[in-house]
Design an enzyme around this catalytic site. Sequence first.
Site, PDB file in Angstrom:
ATOM      1  N   SER A  96     -18.493 -22.349   7.007  1.00 40.43           N
ATOM      2  CA  SER A  96     -17.166 -21.709   6.882  1.00 40.43           C
ATOM      3  C   SER A  96     -16.663 -22.060   8.253  1.00 40.43           C
ATOM      4  O   SER A  96     -17.242 -22.257   9.242  1.00 40.43           O
ATOM      5  CB  SER A  96     -17.382 -20.235   6.777  1.00 40.43           C
ATOM      6  OG  SER A  96     -16.053 -19.461   6.923  1.00 40.43           O
ATOM      7  N   TYR A 141     -21.310 -12.091   7.805  1.00 44.52           N
ATOM      8  CA  TYR A 141     -20.990 -13.359   7.185  1.00 44.52           C
ATOM      9  C   TYR A 141     -20.943 -14.443   8.098  1.00 44.52           C
ATOM     10  O   TYR A 141     -21.391 -15.518   8.066  1.00 44.52           O
ATOM     11  CB  TYR A 141     -19.706 -13.165   6.472  1.00 44.52           C
ATOM     12  CG  TYR A 141     -19.191 -14.499   5.507  1.00 44.52           C
ATOM     13  CD1 TYR A 141     -19.866 -15.109   4.204  1.00 44.52           C
ATOM     14  CD2 TYR A 141     -18.249 -15.401   5.960  1.00 44.52           C
ATOM     15  CE1 TYR A 141     -19.571 -16.091   3.855  1.00 44.52           C
ATOM     16  CE2 TYR A 141     -17.843 -16.339   5.338  1.00 44.52           C
ATOM     17  CZ  TYR A 141     -18.560 -16.795   4.268  1.00 44.52           C
ATOM     18  OH  TYR A 141     -18.117 -17.845   3.559  1.00 44.52           O
TER      19      TYR A 141
END
Length: 257
Positions: A143, A156
Amino acid sequence: MNRLQGKVSVITGGTSGFGLATMQMFVHEGATVVIAARDEGKGNQTVREFQERTGKEIRFVRCDVSQESEVKNLVHQVMDHYKRIDIWVNNAGVLIRKAFEETTEQEWDEVMATNLKGVFFCCKQVLPLMAKQGRGSLVNISSDVSLIGKGDVPVYSASKAGVTILTKSLALRYARNNVRVNVICPGTIITNMNRVFFVDIPDPGQRMKELVEKYPLERLGTPEDVAYAALFLASDEAQWITGVALPVDGGYTVGKE
């Protein structure tokens, strides 16, 4: 077409989002594809619907990547059936969007188990096989938050940062075996996992507008944007590329003008 002709490919988290788009693109480019996910019903449905729509075959193996025994079973089934693995895409992931100070130990463990430990298990099982073959391409999906901080998804972000640096380390370890390991770092792309950004807010349209404004290319990404990057990194066109963390983020991580 045929950029992956004859190559055996495995995609975790292959029933939706990036994984589904990557599967469709890989098959279109000639690959033999096995998808894996936790939801067996959805996996079988994905196979059935894809075959009915295209006439082309894919295989599904149920696998929870947070369980090493299930990853071993996935690798065993693919090797037993096809005798090799040319491409592996680690796409399975979960997202918890919650205030850091309210995050429980159980939630931390859940995110890390899938996003980071799951990648560890898959890499541990498949990279030695690729090394024995003398070639292979492994693509991790991380990400953009693994490259920069983001306050609303700290857990995350931490899990994905681990994936990104693990990728670079493994690229060094397996380069001598002609095995390439790269990672894609997508920006915000509206998949089922990211729909949490639009839950319980009064004006989803305004929220979307605010998200788009953060991207220099003035749009959010699509699963296909990530799939194209995965296709390139998996293919022989990228045979001299390893250890790369490729942002697919519309320019978000470049900075502000």
